[in-house]
Design an enzyme around this catalytic site. Structure first.
Site, PDB file in Angstrom:
ATOM      1  N   ASP A   7       0.848  -1.207  -0.070  1.00 41.13           N
ATOM      2  CA  ASP A   7      -0.001  -0.139  -0.135  1.00 41.13           C
ATOM      3  C   ASP A   7       0.863   1.126   0.054  1.00 41.13           C
ATOM      4  O   ASP A   7       2.124   1.220   0.281  1.00 41.13           O
ATOM      5  CB  ASP A   7      -0.712  -0.072   1.220  1.00 41.13           C
ATOM      6  CG  ASP A   7      -1.829  -1.167   1.360  1.00 41.13           C
ATOM      7  OD1 ASP A   7      -2.243  -1.844   0.299  1.00 41.13           O
ATOM      8  OD2 ASP A   7      -2.273  -1.399   2.482  1.00 41.13           O
TER       9      ASP A   7
HETATM   10  N1  URA Z   1      -1.177  -6.109   3.998  1.00 41.23           N
HETATM   11  C1  URA Z   1      -1.770  -4.702   3.896  1.00 41.23           C
HETATM   12  O1  URA Z   1      -2.802  -4.585   4.467  1.00 41.23           O
HETATM   13  N2  URA Z   1      -0.906  -3.640   3.254  1.00 41.23           N
HETATM   14  C2  URA Z   1       0.110  -4.052   2.458  1.00 41.23           C
HETATM   15  O2  URA Z   1       0.647  -2.982   2.093  1.00 41.23           O
HETATM   16  C3  URA Z   1       0.470  -5.257   2.661  1.00 41.23           C
HETATM   17  C4  URA Z   1      -0.128  -6.077   3.403  1.00 41.23           C
END
Ligand code: URA
Length: 247
Positions: free
Chosen positions: A107
């Site tokens: 993310d």
């Molecule tokens: N899980 C999440 O919630 N975000 C990420 O970036 C990776 C795994």
């Protein structure tokens, strides 16, 4: 296996400039293949079986490049975005010619281990949902994470879309109003870690991936920094994808 490619593409991907600049080099007689001066920059060659020289220097041919990045918050895991800065934008200039892309996504606000490569086969092997490649995250969570959460994660929790997660291993590092944990998962659903904590009534405030398969983040890399994988790390990554995934 014989694998030919256009000479100008090969030189461009090896850092000798744009296709136009390569054309100029060829025009000046600066490029040779097996000691014969090249006249056609579009000629097809197999770089594994011929010797290419530029201004008399032998081209050190590399088919694939593997770069470990400590992804910073605020950049997207993509090679292009019309508005936001991408992980490809923040690569040092020396890696930009290789056409690297991230293996998977973190993310925008997640930090940590992201491998960038031009090895599509390996990326496919690591991302295939069938392979269940292990991923370890460090998270700072609002709320008191306890043994009960670990048991729930081990059994699998139901996410907001009804999906039941595979068994995951939760290690509690510190408990309190804010808790610190490590979580190992074997799948990669959208926002998975955040949604798993949401499913048990908690909120992830900070998330960092620290391991992918057998590969560990080099903690010496500051957010935004990167370096090429050492040969043994490259092997660990390829082992993590299982057989037939190495490029
Ligand atoms: N899980 C999440 O919630 N975000 C990420 O970036 C990776 C795994």
């Amino acid at each position: 296996m014989r694998e030919t490619q256009r000479l100008d593409k090969l030189l461009s991907n090896s850092g000798y400039g744009s296709r136009r600049e390569i054309k100029e080099l060829v025009k000046r007689g600066a490029v040779s293949v097996d000691n014969v001066t090249v006249r056609d920059e579009g000629m097809h060659i197999d770089p594994k079986t011929v010797v290419v020289k530029i201004n008399g220097q032998v081209l050190n041919y590399r088919r694939y490049v593997y770069v470990m990045m400590n992804k910073p918050s605020g950049v997207v895991s993509a090679t292009y975005d019309s508005k936001l800065k991408t992980v490809a934008d923040i690569l040092p200039e020396r890696y930009k010619c290789f056409g690297l892309f991230p293996i998977g996504r973190l993310d925008i606000d997640t930090e940590g281990l992201l491998v960038m490569t031009n090895d599509g086969q390996l990326a496919h092997g690591l991302l295939s949902p069938k392979k269940h490649v292990r991923k370890k995250y460090y998270a700072l969570v609002r709320g008191r994470v306890d043994r009960e959460d670990a048991v729930l994660f081990q059994r699998g929790v139901v996410l907001d879309d009804g999906y039941k997660t595979m068994p995951a291993v939760l290690d509690i590092l510190r408990q309190g109003e804010f808790s610190e944990v490590e979580l190992v998962i074997y799948e990669g659903k959208f926002h998975q870690v955040k949604r798993m904590f949401k499913a048990v009534g908690k909120e992830v405030k900070y998330l960092k991936r620290v391991e992918m398969g057998k590969l560990k983040l080099d903690e010496g890399l500051k957010p935004g920094e990167c370096r090429e994988l050492a040969p043994e790390e490259e092997k660990l990554l390829k082992d993590s994808a299982g057989p037939n995934s190495a490029g």
